[in-house]
Motif scaffolding. Structure first.
Motif, PDB file in Angstrom:
ATOM      1  N   LEU A  62     -34.385-107.576  82.290  1.00  0.00           N
ATOM      2  CA  LEU A  62     -33.005-108.058  82.173  1.00  0.00           C
ATOM      3  C   LEU A  62     -32.149-107.715  83.392  1.00  0.00           C
ATOM      4  O   LEU A  62     -31.095-108.309  83.594  1.00  0.00           O
ATOM      5  CB  LEU A  62     -32.359-107.494  80.907  1.00  0.00           C
ATOM      6  CG  LEU A  62     -32.949-108.022  79.601  1.00  0.00           C
ATOM      7  CD1 LEU A  62     -32.383-107.257  78.424  1.00  0.00           C
ATOM      8  CD2 LEU A  62     -32.716-109.505  79.455  1.00  0.00           C
ATOM      9  N   GLU A  63     -32.576-106.771  84.206  1.00  0.00           N
ATOM     10  CA  GLU A  63     -31.802-106.388  85.398  1.00  0.00           C
ATOM     11  C   GLU A  63     -31.804-107.468  86.466  1.00  0.00           C
ATOM     12  O   GLU A  63     -30.806-107.700  87.140  1.00  0.00           O
ATOM     13  CB  GLU A  63     -32.364-105.104  86.005  1.00  0.00           C
ATOM     14  CG  GLU A  63     -32.041-103.862  85.235  1.00  0.00           C
ATOM     15  CD  GLU A  63     -32.634-102.630  85.869  1.00  0.00           C
ATOM     16  OE1 GLU A  63     -33.076-102.696  87.046  1.00  0.00           O
ATOM     17  OE2 GLU A  63     -32.661-101.590  85.209  1.00  0.00           O
TER      18      GLU A  63
ATOM     19  N   TYR B 221     -28.519-110.182  96.413  1.00  0.00           N
ATOM     20  CA  TYR B 221     -29.042-110.514  95.083  1.00  0.00           C
ATOM     21  C   TYR B 221     -28.620-109.452  94.067  1.00  0.00           C
ATOM     22  O   TYR B 221     -28.127-109.781  92.979  1.00  0.00           O
ATOM     23  CB  TYR B 221     -30.567-110.630  95.094  1.00  0.00           C
ATOM     24  CG  TYR B 221     -31.099-111.058  93.743  1.00  0.00           C
ATOM     25  CD1 TYR B 221     -31.366-112.389  93.471  1.00  0.00           C
ATOM     26  CD2 TYR B 221     -31.278-110.135  92.716  1.00  0.00           C
ATOM     27  CE1 TYR B 221     -31.810-112.794  92.231  1.00  0.00           C
ATOM     28  CE2 TYR B 221     -31.708-110.525  91.463  1.00  0.00           C
ATOM     29  CZ  TYR B 221     -31.975-111.853  91.229  1.00  0.00           C
ATOM     30  OH  TYR B 221     -32.402-112.235  89.991  1.00  0.00           O
ATOM     31  N   ASP B 222     -28.808-108.181  94.413  1.00  0.00           N
ATOM     32  CA  ASP B 222     -28.474-107.107  93.478  1.00  0.00           C
ATOM     33  C   ASP B 222     -26.980-107.042  93.183  1.00  0.00           C
ATOM     34  O   ASP B 222     -26.577-106.741  92.055  1.00  0.00           O
ATOM     35  CB  ASP B 222     -28.970-105.766  94.005  1.00  0.00           C
ATOM     36  CG  ASP B 222     -30.489-105.643  93.930  1.00  0.00           C
ATOM     37  OD1 ASP B 222     -31.126-106.449  93.223  1.00  0.00           O
ATOM     38  OD2 ASP B 222     -31.034-104.738  94.582  1.00  0.00           O
ATOM     39  N   LYS B 223     -26.160-107.328  94.166  1.00  0.00           N
ATOM     40  CA  LYS B 223     -24.707-107.322  93.941  1.00  0.00           C
ATOM     41  C   LYS B 223     -24.326-108.413  92.937  1.00  0.00           C
ATOM     42  O   LYS B 223     -23.534-108.176  92.016  1.00  0.00           O
ATOM     43  CB  LYS B 223     -23.961-107.517  95.248  1.00  0.00           C
ATOM     44  CG  LYS B 223     -22.454-107.397  95.100  1.00  0.00           C
ATOM     45  CD  LYS B 223     -21.815-107.045  96.408  1.00  0.00           C
ATOM     46  CE  LYS B 223     -20.337-106.880  96.275  1.00  0.00           C
ATOM     47  NZ  LYS B 223     -19.918-105.562  95.849  1.00  0.00           N
ATOM     48  N   VAL B 224     -24.897-109.593  93.103  1.00  0.00           N
ATOM     49  CA  VAL B 224     -24.625-110.689  92.166  1.00  0.00           C
ATOM     50  C   VAL B 224     -25.163-110.327  90.780  1.00  0.00           C
ATOM     51  O   VAL B 224     -24.474-110.504  89.769  1.00  0.00           O
ATOM     52  CB  VAL B 224     -25.240-112.017  92.662  1.00  0.00           C
ATOM     53  CG1 VAL B 224     -25.179-113.094  91.598  1.00  0.00           C
ATOM     54  CG2 VAL B 224     -24.542-112.477  93.934  1.00  0.00           C
ATOM     55  N   ALA B 225     -26.385-109.793  90.716  1.00  0.00           N
ATOM     56  CA  ALA B 225     -27.003-109.462  89.425  1.00  0.00           C
ATOM     57  C   ALA B 225     -26.209-108.390  88.680  1.00  0.00           C
ATOM     58  O   ALA B 225     -26.045-108.465  87.455  1.00  0.00           O
ATOM     59  CB  ALA B 225     -28.441-109.004  89.630  1.00  0.00           C
ATOM     60  N   LYS B 226     -25.715-107.407  89.386  1.00  0.00           N
ATOM     61  CA  LYS B 226     -24.966-106.324  88.735  1.00  0.00           C
ATOM     62  C   LYS B 226     -23.572-106.750  88.310  1.00  0.00           C
ATOM     63  O   LYS B 226     -23.000-106.153  87.408  1.00  0.00           O
ATOM     64  CB  LYS B 226     -24.865-105.128  89.676  1.00  0.00           C
ATOM     65  CG  LYS B 226     -26.165-104.390  89.804  1.00  0.00           C
ATOM     66  CD  LYS B 226     -26.055-103.208  90.742  1.00  0.00           C
ATOM     67  CE  LYS B 226     -27.411-102.565  90.890  1.00  0.00           C
ATOM     68  NZ  LYS B 226     -27.434-101.493  91.858  1.00  0.00           N
TER      69      LYS B 226
END
Length: 117
Positions: A48-49, A97-102
């Motif tokens: 889900l992350e 990517y991680d910034k958008v996902a978080k």
């Protein structure tokens, strides 16, 4: 011929739109989509992350690396692959990517057996 399995968050509007977009680009039926919310395994929080893309050999690629696998597999996305690959090499692809996902917004959702105690 299904080549990749894409795990996505079925409660996330951004993930649902990404799935919809990829379904339209998948002209040769290469992708299978699985809602990670329906996967009953210890790996569910990890799934889900970030979006995960799994090969037929069982190798999973998460986040920007999953995106790269999609750009290499889907013919219509191949022109984008050099940019995704460069973003990974420069170290900014995973950060973005991680910034958008978080920061994605997941509205409150319930299953049919949702109860307030």
């Amino acid at each position: 011929m299904r080549q990749l399995t894409v795990y996505f968050d079925g409660w996330c509007p951004l993930c649902q739109k990404s799935k919809w977009f990829l379904e339209r680009l998948d002209r040769f039926d290469q992708l299978t989509f699985i809602d990670a919310r329906r996967v009953q395994t210890f790996e569910q929080p990890l799934l889900l992350e970030r979006m995960h893309v799994e090969t037929t050999q069982g190798v999973r690629h998460a986040g920007i690396h999953g995106i790269r696998l999609l750009t290499k597999t889907l013919l219509v996305l191949r022109p984008v692959d050099p940019f995704v690959s460069l973003s990974i090499r420069l170290g900014i692809g995973a950060v973005i990517y991680d910034k958008v996902a978080k920061n994605r917004v997941i509205p409150v959702s319930c299953t049919t057996d949702c109860r307030i105690n």
